[in-house]
Design a protein around this motif. Sequence first.
Motif, PDB file in Angstrom:
ATOM      1  N   THR A  53     -31.346  -5.722  62.521  1.00  0.00           N
ATOM      2  CA  THR A  53     -31.034  -4.863  63.606  1.00  0.00           C
ATOM      3  C   THR A  53     -29.612  -4.928  64.104  1.00  0.00           C
ATOM      4  O   THR A  53     -28.952  -4.169  64.543  1.00  0.00           O
ATOM      5  N   TRP A  75     -42.240   6.141  68.293  1.00  0.00           N
ATOM      6  CA  TRP A  75     -41.461   5.048  68.847  1.00  0.00           C
ATOM      7  C   TRP A  75     -41.690   5.275  70.388  1.00  0.00           C
ATOM      8  O   TRP A  75     -41.783   6.282  70.874  1.00  0.00           O
ATOM      9  N   TYR A  81     -36.958   1.397  66.532  1.00  0.00           N
ATOM     10  CA  TYR A  81     -36.023   0.493  65.545  1.00  0.00           C
ATOM     11  C   TYR A  81     -35.340  -0.717  66.510  1.00  0.00           C
ATOM     12  O   TYR A  81     -34.591  -0.205  67.293  1.00  0.00           O
ATOM     13  N   ARG A  88     -28.981   0.865  70.759  1.00  0.00           N
ATOM     14  CA  ARG A  88     -29.400   1.723  69.863  1.00  0.00           C
ATOM     15  C   ARG A  88     -28.147   2.156  69.093  1.00  0.00           C
ATOM     16  O   ARG A  88     -27.382   2.746  69.571  1.00  0.00           O
ATOM     17  N   LEU A 107     -32.010   8.839  72.262  1.00  0.00           N
ATOM     18  CA  LEU A 107     -31.343   8.425  71.042  1.00  0.00           C
ATOM     19  C   LEU A 107     -30.348   9.406  70.617  1.00  0.00           C
ATOM     20  O   LEU A 107     -30.360  10.446  70.738  1.00  0.00           O
TER      21      LEU A 107
END
Length: 204
Positions: A53, A75, A81, A88, A107
């Motif tokens: 990530t 999510w 994620y 992000r 997001l």
Amino acid sequence: MTRIIADISVSIDGFVTGPDPGPENGLGDGGEALHTWAFSDDPEDRRVLREATARSGAVILGRRLFDVVDGPQGWNDETGYGAGEVGRPAFVVVTSEPPEPVRLSGLDWTFVTTGLPDAVAVARERAEAASSDSGRDLDVVLMGGGATVGSALDAGLVDVLTLHLSPVVLGAGTPLFTGGARRTLVQRSATTTSTATHLTYEVQ
């Protein structure tokens, strides 16, 4: 240098979901077992997730996967994620028609309607901009679903393939490989934990 990295969990028999996946059953029947490693307390599993990530300057996903992660059971602040791992990244969705509205409006979503190669180009631009802003090399991560990853491999768009091989046989579901273009892989790393074998290949 920005690389295109396909990163996906897969069963021993080659499936990235169980049978009958859908918006209310994103990973299909029994498919949750594929991602046991991502919630593991094993230090090596945590390291793999953290490093994956952290390198993400932009993330590509297909429309079916977007509908799952943006759906009511998708999510949230705890699941998503890199949840709890990093900031992000930009998300680029390959779709024939942008959705409206978007539940996860916090997001950074970009919807590309002109095909996967264009989505990769957009994601590369976003990752390169993020690299410049952060002062470190960041990559494009192609997280799925299976058809999107398979199409990218067939089209020669992938530089690195990372598989999280989970010790489960699903018997049916969404296959990762469906007899597409032949590719030569060079294994670069293999890390085994109690929940998965993490494999990294360069795609020739």
